[in-house]
Design a protein around this motif. Structure first.
Motif, PDB file in Angstrom:
ATOM      1  N   ASP A 231       0.828  -1.203   0.000  1.00 34.24           N
ATOM      2  CA  ASP A 231       0.000   0.000   0.000  1.00 34.24           C
ATOM      3  C   ASP A 231       0.866   1.258   0.000  1.00 34.24           C
ATOM      4  O   ASP A 231       0.589   2.231  -0.727  1.00 34.24           O
ATOM      5  N   ARG A 232       1.923   1.235   0.822  1.00 34.61           N
ATOM      6  CA  ARG A 232       2.792   2.420   0.923  1.00 34.61           C
ATOM      7  C   ARG A 232       3.520   2.689  -0.392  1.00 34.61           C
ATOM      8  O   ARG A 232       3.577   3.835  -0.860  1.00 34.61           O
ATOM      9  N   VAL A 233       4.066   1.647  -1.008  1.00 32.61           N
ATOM     10  CA  VAL A 233       4.818   1.820  -2.255  1.00 32.61           C
ATOM     11  C   VAL A 233       3.898   2.293  -3.379  1.00 32.61           C
ATOM     12  O   VAL A 233       4.261   3.191  -4.152  1.00 32.61           O
ATOM     13  N   ALA A 238       2.131   6.771  -6.824  1.00 30.78           N
ATOM     14  CA  ALA A 238       1.081   7.652  -7.315  1.00 30.78           C
ATOM     15  C   ALA A 238       1.395   9.110  -6.983  1.00 30.78           C
ATOM     16  O   ALA A 238       1.143  10.012  -7.794  1.00 30.78           O
ATOM     17  N   ASN A 239       1.956   9.345  -5.792  1.00 28.59           N
ATOM     18  CA  ASN A 239       2.342  10.706  -5.416  1.00 28.59           C
ATOM     19  C   ASN A 239       3.415  11.254  -6.357  1.00 28.59           C
ATOM     20  O   ASN A 239       3.352  12.411  -6.785  1.00 28.59           O
ATOM     21  N   GLN A 240       4.397  10.424  -6.666  1.00 33.26           N
ATOM     22  CA  GLN A 240       5.479  10.870  -7.542  1.00 33.26           C
ATOM     23  C   GLN A 240       4.992  11.115  -8.963  1.00 33.26           C
ATOM     24  O   GLN A 240       5.397  12.078  -9.619  1.00 33.26           O
ATOM     25  N   GLN A 298      10.705   1.062  -8.676  1.00 29.12           N
ATOM     26  CA  GLN A 298       9.399   0.955  -8.032  1.00 29.12           C
ATOM     27  C   GLN A 298       8.629  -0.257  -8.540  1.00 29.12           C
ATOM     28  O   GLN A 298       8.026  -0.990  -7.748  1.00 29.12           O
ATOM     29  N   GLU A 299       8.632  -0.452  -9.838  1.00 30.93           N
ATOM     30  CA  GLU A 299       7.926  -1.603 -10.398  1.00 30.93           C
ATOM     31  C   GLU A 299       8.533  -2.909  -9.904  1.00 30.93           C
ATOM     32  O   GLU A 299       7.818  -3.891  -9.659  1.00 30.93           O
ATOM     33  N   HIS A 300       9.833  -2.932  -9.721  1.00 29.70           N
ATOM     34  CA  HIS A 300      10.498  -4.154  -9.245  1.00 29.70           C
ATOM     35  C   HIS A 300      10.049  -4.504  -7.832  1.00 29.70           C
ATOM     36  O   HIS A 300       9.723  -5.661  -7.544  1.00 29.70           O
ATOM     37  N   LEU A 305       6.866  -7.626  -3.969  1.00 30.13           N
ATOM     38  CA  LEU A 305       5.915  -7.682  -2.850  1.00 30.13           C
ATOM     39  C   LEU A 305       4.704  -8.539  -3.194  1.00 30.13           C
ATOM     40  O   LEU A 305       4.275  -9.377  -2.393  1.00 30.13           O
ATOM     41  N   VAL A 306       4.151  -8.331  -4.394  1.00 30.98           N
ATOM     42  CA  VAL A 306       2.974  -9.115  -4.796  1.00 30.98           C
ATOM     43  C   VAL A 306       3.318 -10.593  -4.848  1.00 30.98           C
ATOM     44  O   VAL A 306       2.558 -11.455  -4.368  1.00 30.98           O
TER      45      VAL A 306
END
Length: 462
Positions: A231-233, A238-240, A298-300, A305-306
């Protein structure tokens, strides 16, 4: 000082000395502990519903403040529960007459639906409770109860037999009330004192605890921190994206026309511009400020995580590309193996709980005659995993096993055969009918046995 006899052991299981009745201090201690555990239960329920911790964090003072929730707990619970109870388990008896009465009671009480909800609660909370009661018409009924408002107490013997079942709630005046169900009686309480007693018709503690493992862990308990990090990542990403989407145009070393107030003819704020006419004119620059690119990193971490969430929770991600390709049946079975293993362990626990539940149900003689009160020992439970069926492969397997195993076993392989014994009876009946037809219409049959035969009797005339 009153001695406290109760204790809480591994898995948050409540223990009390055998043959002792609960004292009010012990009861209040157990209720207090269960209220403490209810905070964890409620947190898991909120996670399942999509109300994750990130939504309650303090707002950021500057910049975008997106709060994205990847509600994987909902997907994990519903996928696993559908895998386990999507095909309702069958509860049957060998005797035709008693089995008919059992099925009527199951249908009347919507047992399959209640069992699905019990299973879902066990996946969310780690445990669920079912209790039996007599309604206003003295009919035996079953209901399920959340562990946030009820709990079981077991004796301190090695076998840990049920000693009492406790339900509690707040009445309209805000006073805590409840009931303690023993094997012999039911005791009501209000605030901090016991009130009335009524007899227990079952002669057993009329409740059963369902759980998938001895630790009483929910299906996503081990991945809560990973879900919070996901959730945080996602929110940070999205913020960036939103922040860098506001690209700034820099105009350096170029003297723009000015208005009467000495301001350049450009809306610096509205058009997101940075303007400096004092820069070296020989190095005049008009372009957009480039943004740093951390998208790959970020995608990595999101992918990692998923992947870890599904791997550690042992619930397959059915949206994964591996399930969309042309993988062999064996390869797909290996991908589902962790979930199958977890479901097999849960099934063993549920079989034991269901057998004890029917022991209570049969004890009063309203579902089955009292002469059949011990038929709970003869119950047959059939759990089928909810998976797409490869009928062609199953038929090939049954054909290859022809002559090696019984016909009943062969029929049980086929997913569309609900009752192999009944199907075998129908097959044998068809064979007998075919033999009779062959005898009736075959070449060797006598003329008078064939359909449509008319015997003509001659008359001699003078």
């Amino acid at each position: 000082m009153t001695e406290i006899k109760g204790q809480v052991v591994e898995g948050n299981v409540f223990i009390y000395p055998k043959d002792d009745e609960l004292t009010m201090p012990d009861l209040l201690k157990f209720i207090g502990k269960n209220i403490e555990l209810s905070a964890e239960y409620k947190h898991n329920l909120e996670m399942y519903k999509g109300n994750h911790d990130i939504l309650d964090k303090l707002p950021r003072q500057f910049g975008p403040d997106n709060r994205l929730v990847a509600n994987l707990p909902h997907y994990i619970v519903d996928t696993y529960n559908g895998f386990f109870t999507g095909i309702p388990p069958k509860v049957t008896l060998e005797d035709k007459e008693t089995n008919m009465a059992l099925q009527e009671w199951n249908d009347e009480n919507s047992l399959q639906d209640k069992l699905s909800e019990i299973s879902k609660q066990a996946d969310i909370f780690g445990r669920s409770l079912a209790f039996v009661y007599q309604d206003e018409e003295s009919k035996t009924r079953i209901a399920y109860s959340s562990p946030m408002e009820s709990f079981m107490i077991y004796d301190d013997t090695v076998s840990r037999q049920p000693l009492a079942f406790v339900r509690y709630w707040k009445n309209t005046d805000g006073i805590q009330v409840g009931m303690v169900y023993y094997a012999t009686k039911i005791v009501s309480f209000e605030d901090s004192k016991f009130t009335e007693e009524t007899p227990n018709p079952y002669k057993l503690v009329p409740a059963v605890e369902f759980y998938g493992n001895e630790e009483r862990q929910g299906v996503f308990d081990n991945v809560n921190t990973l879900i919070d990090e996901l959730d945080r990542v996602l929110s940070q990403k999205a913020n960036q994206v939103e922040y860098f989407d506001n690209a700034y145009l820099k105009v350096l070393g170029v003297d723009l026309d000015q208005d009467g107030d000495g301001k350049p003819d450009a809306d610096l704020i509205g058009n997101q511009m940075i303007y400096s006419p004092d820069a070296d004119a020989t190095n005049a620059t008009v372009d957009f400020i480039s943004k740093p690119d951390g998208d790959n990193m970020q995608e990595h971490i999101i992918d990692r995580l998923v992947s870890m969430i599904y791997q550690i929770s042992m619930v397959a991600n059915l949206n994964d590309e591996a399930f969309a390709g042309n993988s062999s049946g064996v390869a797909l079975q290996y991908k589902l193996l962790p979930m199958r293993n977890m479901a097999a362990n849960k099934e063993r626990k549920f079989r034991q709980a269901l057998r004890h539940l029917y022991q209570i149900i049969f004890s009063v003689g309203t579902v089955l005659p009292e002469a059949h009160s011990e038929d709970w020992r003869e119950l047959d439970f059939t759990f089928n995993r909810n998976l797409p069926d490869d009928i062609s492969n199953d038929a090939d397997t049954a054909q290859k096993l022809q002559g090696l195993v019984s016909q009943e076993t062969l029929l049980s392989i086929l997913p569309f055969v609900d009752d192999p014994k009944e199907e075998l009876k129908r097959i044998n009946k068809e064979k007998q009918d075919n033999m009779q037809q062959a005898l009736k219409y075959g070449p060797a049959a006598l003329d008078q046995d064939k359909p449509g035969y008319v015997r003509i009797i001659g008359v001699n005339s003078k």
